[in-house]
Design an enzyme around this catalytic site. Sequence first.
Site, PDB file in Angstrom:
ATOM      1  CD  GLU A 113      -3.000  -0.824  -0.439  1.00 33.23           C
ATOM      2  OE1 GLU A 113      -2.915   0.293  -0.734  1.00 33.23           O
ATOM      3  OE2 GLU A 113      -3.548  -2.209  -1.004  1.00 33.23           O
ATOM      4  CE1 TYR A 163      -6.970   2.445  -1.153  1.00 29.28           C
ATOM      5  CE2 TYR A 163      -4.585   3.034  -1.220  1.00 29.28           C
ATOM      6  CZ  TYR A 163      -5.366   2.569  -1.615  1.00 29.28           C
ATOM      7  OH  TYR A 163      -5.523   1.091  -2.148  1.00 29.28           O
ATOM      8  CG  ASP A 168      -7.857   1.828  -6.118  1.00 28.32           C
ATOM      9  OD1 ASP A 168      -8.654   2.040  -6.373  1.00 28.32           O
ATOM     10  OD2 ASP A 168      -7.604   1.229  -6.625  1.00 28.32           O
TER      11      ASP A 168
END
Length: 383
Positions: A63, A146, A164
């Site tokens: 990520e 996020y 995303d």
Amino acid sequence: MPHLRSARFQVHQNLVGSLPAPSRTSLPERPAFQRALLRWYETHQRSLPWRKNGNPYRILVSEFMLQQTRVETVIPYYERFLKRFPSLRDLAKAPLQEVLKAWAGLGYYARARNLHEAAKAIVREWGGKIPRTKEELLLLPGFGPYTAGAVASLAFHQPVPALDGNAKRVLGRLFPEQCDFSRMSAKKQADEFLAGWIPPRRAADFNQALMDLGAMVCIPSSPRCTACPVFRFCATKGKIPKKKRVVRKVREEIWAVALVEKDGKFLLHRKEGRGLLSGLWQFPSVAVEKNQGKRGNSQDPGKLLEKYLREDFGLETRIKTSLPEQEHLFTHIHALMKPYLGSLAGTRPSFPNSGSLRWVGASAFSRYPISTAMCKIAALVGS
Ligand code: SF4
């Protein structure tokens, strides 16, 4: 048949989750939407290395790497990084320089510094166990909504959104009223709306399905609506207004770069602070204004480098031969690099190797975290 009704109710609750009252408007469609999306995902999902065993550390690394970088670019870096730092504790105890070295070439080095800081904080404050909830993750360095949502849902199956760019595009087309991401204020509204659509037991699959749908079907300019598993739920069905192309502003810069040589080794220094390329090793360089003087003028690049090396490094140098110019495109900067070979001059002693200054042979450049831009300069002297 009371027991059957309550079992059905339980199944329904598991799929639908608990919702804030205002977003229950299309409740009867939600399980059908979830089924259609998840069924498609089961057969079409992308095979990505960080999805293989659901290991939270691997998901965490991916990520951070995926922030502002495409999946195809990330994969080889991800695999090398995991070989070098196979566990969170390995990463936490490594020196930052080693982490930057493993990251070199991927760009946006603040992500590497943040990931390293987060790993250290997890070992120090959480006993090495990655926190499971979005709220806890948000307390760690480098975690925005996020990344926290992605790690909480993909690694720990928490029913929170992970939006995303791909997922945002899909939702913006499916539910333009509730998920208008062009408005700043819409983010919270969209999060609340989507929270009601995430099946609690399949949060990771649901979020990844939205991402994959955006990557493979609901693509930016011409969505493949005929292949879309949720076509019947979609408000736009591919009729998307033509967006004005946003032209990214790129600043043109010219850098004079010194390859100062002493006994077959070249001067490298580590850039301090937090700006572009900080923490990485580079050849001394100065920005040169466009149209600045001609050769021999006090403002010519060679003279500027000599002045810079004298004032910032205490080195008397003679900048001589120019080498072929190199270019590099950063996100907002197009750098034209003018490299020069130089040597020490005068009688002042040269400094020894220190924490942020080194004389390094060309064959040893690869041991240092050097940006892709500076690797182009290093290649000129045989690295
Ligand atoms: S129907 Fe078309 S626009 Fe709507 S979500 Fe599917 S691919 Fe995207």
